[in-house]
Each structure stands twice: as structure tokens, then as C-alpha cells.
Design an enzyme around this catalytic site. Structure first.
Site, short mmCIF file in Angstrom:
data_model
loop_
_atom_site.label_atom_id
_atom_site.label_comp_id
_atom_site.label_asym_id
_atom_site.label_seq_id
_atom_site.Cartn_x
_atom_site.Cartn_y
_atom_site.Cartn_z
N ARG A 127 94.08 115.63 44.98
CA ARG A 127 94.18 114.98 43.66
C ARG A 127 95.39 115.53 42.93
NH1 ARG A 127 88.75 113.14 42.80
NH2 ARG A 127 88.94 110.93 43.23
N GLN A 132 98.69 110.15 43.84
CA GLN A 132 97.81 109.22 43.12
C GLN A 132 97.80 107.81 43.73
OE1 GLN A 132 98.68 109.37 38.94
NE2 GLN A 132 96.98 110.79 38.58
N ASP A 135 95.35 107.49 46.63
CA ASP A 135 94.01 108.05 46.41
C ASP A 135 92.92 106.99 46.60
OD1 ASP A 135 91.75 109.31 45.52
OD2 ASP A 135 92.59 109.96 43.61
N SER A 138 89.61 107.33 44.51
CA SER A 138 89.62 106.78 43.17
C SER A 138 89.55 105.26 43.18
CB SER A 138 90.88 107.20 42.41
OG SER A 138 90.79 108.57 42.11
N TYR A 234 87.24 119.55 40.02
CA TYR A 234 85.93 119.03 40.45
C TYR A 234 84.82 119.89 39.86
CZ TYR A 234 88.03 116.04 44.00
OH TYR A 234 88.73 115.07 44.64
#
Ligand code: NAD
Length: 392
Positions: A127, A132, A135, A138, A234
Site C-alpha cells: 500500500r 496505487q 492495487d 482496493s 492496517y
């Protein structure tokens, strides 16, 4: 690079690894793409759409894999109905890209190494800002959060929005979202758009701002000295004492909820059990729980992974693959993530694995002759040791 897109063989999987839109971009970037016939059909993409985008259509999986350098999948390779394992068809030296989930299937990771291929597990994408666009966790969690609310709305025997009609006033539904990560935030936004009053709960204090920015009401738990987040942002697992405090706060809110969307997860561990049998018993008639954490056991004690059950007059859904239930947009998003990764894997056209790179170090779980994913290596070692002990 010669890239192959296979039809997904995991039961119930309707997504496809690359869509015509990304195929067109990749062919423009001088990659050659072969798509197994019907690969995109269940996501709404015909062979003709792939042909127009510049791909060649292969009549079957063997033809699709001929001389390939990179195989794009959604789910990991599986055994086919005719007994052949997809793995045995992979040309040695090629790269496999997909959601390979090494933790739930260490044996397959060993098979990549033995087959002499590179395996890239997109679900392990770090992450970091640079990653991004790649990902998949996500993008697919966004779909899951949205779809969970849609499922709940269609099972609920009541409206979501406030209605003022000649037949009287209908009060808006109350939705309680547990876990305000990517899926939870999308669930909050979707439930708000449908007019519900939304409460959300997360152990990470940073989640408060995100929840409030979507006009949800944040429910907090005083964690005392417990650190809620690890270095990666997290959630950390809670001890017994905090867990039971959390269960009672949740139970209090559940009494008034029409819908609960449960998304709480702690990476690498079973999902925390946050909703007890007793809490469900106290819920209103006809309420709905959609437990997205079902894949890791579920946040609710009564969740049956993969099924929808009714307990104490409450509908409890434990879906295992919500993105597959909205295959077109989930494939679109997944495919863009994959295209960004392929650009990273082969910036000059040919695949190159640099294990010193922070993305490759996390994502590449096997290379020819060697399992690189440390947790899998440990598990395989333990399995080999106990098999040897059993034989002795
Ligand atoms: P996830 O799927 O791992 O978990 C879902 C949510 O459950 C998380 O918000 C977590 O805090 C929460 N949770 C865990 N235990 C809980 C408990 N006992 N009670 C209540 N909630 C609990 O989460 P995710 O969607 O992958 O997001 C995790 C983190 O990663 C977040 O901080 C998110 O903002 C961040 N993130 C960063 C990037 C990036 O930098 N590229 C991308 C996506 C997410």
C-alpha cells in the site's frame, strides 16, 4: 511481451483478467495479446470486442498459452474438468499474474516454482503511493462495499430513504458499518446515497475523519494504550478484553440497525468475531447483515461462508466473491490495475524481475525453482517435515 488472457475456471468466477479497453492500450504499447475464446463473455466482453482491440482469439487454453511470456488471470490456476491442471500447461519461464492468495493455498505456490515459472500475486501489492494504480485489493473492495449495500437493500423488507407520502412518513433505515477501510467506506457512501442514516465503527482512530467526510457518524471505542494500527496502516488484532468491550458496543448499536455491513479484517488472521449470537437475537425483525469478511471466517458468529441464512429473524449473508457478481466494472478496474503492473514488470517490453524493487519483492511469490513468499516457505517446510515424521 506476449501476453495470454485465460478464461477463468474457478467455479463462480465471472471476471476476466484484461478487458478490450486495456488490450487496446497494451497492443498500442507493442505487446502481443492472445485471448482464450469466451474469456470475457461472462463480463460482457465478446471475442469480437477483443479482436477489434487488437487481440488474437485462441480456440482453447493450450492454444492461448502457446509460447506465452505472461499469463493474466483473476483467480489462481486450477485443475480442469478433464483432469489437467492449468499449471501443467504453462510454458516454463513465463510469468503468471493474478490474485494468487498464497496463504490459502501454499501447495500451488510450490507448483509454480516446480513448473519453472514466475508467480506474481496481486493481492500482496504494497500500500504505497507508487503502487496505487496496481492495487487490486482496493479496486475490488470498492466493488464489494457497493454491492454489499445493494444486496442488503434488496433483502430488507423496508425502505432505505426517508419518504413523506400521502400514505404517511417512512423513517430512513439505519445502517451500521463495521470496519471503515476501502470496502466499508464505499458501503457508507452507497448507503448514504440511498438515504440511510449511517453509523460506522473502526478500531483505527484515523478512520473517524474518513467516515465523517462521507457524512457517516463515527462510533468509537476507547482502546486505552492499545496501538490500533501497524506500520502499514492496517488494523492490529485486539486482545480478549478489548474484543469483548467492542462486542458489547456493537451489540448496543445493532439493536437499532436495519442493516449491518461487516467488513472488519486484520491481514493474515481470521476475521475478528465482533457480532455474537446474542447480539443478532436482539436485532429487529427482518434486519439484514451482509458479512463481507465471510471469506476469512466472518465478523458474525452466525455467518455461514458462501450462504445466506436466516437466524433469529435476521437475514445473514456471507458472500465469498462479491466483485464477481458485478463482473463488468470489477473486470474494468482489475484490468487497469493489471495493465499498470505489466508496465512495471516490462517497462521496456520484455519482462524483468528485480527482487530489490519494493513492489516485486512483495508481489513475486515464486520464481523458477524457488518459492520466494516467506510464510509459504515456512508452511511448506512444516508440511514436508510432518510428512517425513509420519513415514518414519
Ligand atoms: P482491511 O480490508 O484490511 O480491513 C477493513 C477494515 O477493518 C480496516 O479499516 C480495519 O481497520 C478494520 N478493522 C480491523 N479490525 C477491526 C475491529 N476489531 N473492529 C473494527 N474494525 C476493524 O482494510 P483495507 O480496506 O485494506 O484498508 C486498510 C488500511 O490501508 C487503511 O488504513 C486504508 O486507508 C489503507 N489503504 C492504503 C492504500 C494506499 O496507500 N495505497 C490503499 C488502500 C487502503
Amino acid at each position: 511481451m506476449k501476453i495470454s488472457v485465460l478464461k477463468e475456471m474457478m467455479p463462480g468466477e465471472r471476471r476476466v483478467g484484461l478487458t478490450p479497453e486495456t488490450v487496446a492500450k497494451l497492443t498500442k504499447a507493442a505487446h502481443t495479446i492472445t485471448v482464450e475464446t469466451h474469456a470475457g463473455e461472462s463480463a460482457g466482453y465478446s471475442d469480437d470486442a477483443y479482436r477489434t482491440a487488437g487481440a488474437t482469439i485462441a480456440a482453447d487454453v493450450t492454444a492461448a498459452l502457446q509460447d506465452t511470456q505472461c499469463v493474466v488471470k483473476v483467480q489462481r490456476p486450477v485443475r480442469l474438468e478433464n483432469g489437467t491442471h492449468e499449471m501443467d500447461l504453462l510454458p516454463p519461464g513465463c510469468h503468471v499474474v493474478g490474485v494468487l492468495r498464497p496463504a490459502s493455498d501454499p501447495e500451488t505456490v510450490g507448483m509454480y516454482a516446480a513448473r519453472g515459472v514466475y508467480a506474481h500475486s496481486m493481492d500482496l501489492m504494497p500500500r504505497i503511493t507508487r503502487a496505487q494504480a496496481m492495487d487490486v485489493n482496493s479496486s475490488q473492495a470498492t466493488v464489494a462495499g457497493y454491492k454489499a449495500v445493494m444486496l442488503a437493500a434488496s433483502s430488507l423488507p423496508r425502505f432505505f430513504p426517508l419518504l413523506m407520502t400521502a400514505a404517511g412518513t417512512i423513517r430512513p433505515a439505519t445502517v451500521f458499518v463495521i470496519g471503515a477501510g476501502v470496502a466499508g467506506l464505499q458501503a457508507i457512501a452507497t448507503a448514504r446515497r440511498l438515504g440511510a442514516v449511517v453509523y460506522a465503527f473502526d478500531t483505527r482512530p484515523a478512520a473517524k475523519e474518513h467516515v465523517e467526510s462521507l457524512r457517516g457518524k463515527f462510533v468509537s471505542l476507547d482502546l486505552g494504550s492499545h496501538e490500533a494500527e501497524d506500520a502499514g496502516g492496517y488494523a492490529k488484532a485486539l486482545g480478549e478484553d478489548l474484543l469483548s468491550r467492542e462486542q458489547s458496543i456493537i451489540a448496543k448499536h445493532l439493536k437499532d440497525a436495519d442493516v449491518v455491513i461487516a467488513t472488519a479484517q486484520v491481514p493474515g488472521r481470521p476475521a475478528p468475531r465482533l457480532i455474537t449470537d446474542e447480539a443478532v437475537f436482539a436485532m429487529k425483525w427482518g434486519s439484514v447483515i451482509v458479512d463481507i469478511a465471510a471469506e476469512n471466517g466472518g465478523n458474525c458468529e452466525l455467518t455461514v461462508p458462501g450462504k445466506t441464512v436466516v437466524r433469529h429473524d435476521v437475514t445473514i449473508a456471507g458472500p465469498l466473491n462479491l466483485p464477481s457478481e458485478m463482473p463488468q466494472h470489477s473486470s474494468d478496474m482489475y484490468s487497469r490495475n493489471i495493465a499498470a503492473f505489466l508496465q512495471h514488470l516490462a517497462p521496456e517490453g520484455e519482462p524483468k524481475v528485480d527482487l530489490a524493487d519494493v513492489i516485486m519483492k512483495d508481489v513475486c511469490i515464486a520464481k523458477p525453482g524457488e518459492v520466494l513468499h516467506e510464510a509459504t516457505r515456512e508452511r511448506l517446510k512444516v508440511q514436508t517435515q510432518s510428512a517425513a515424521e509420519n513415514q518414519a
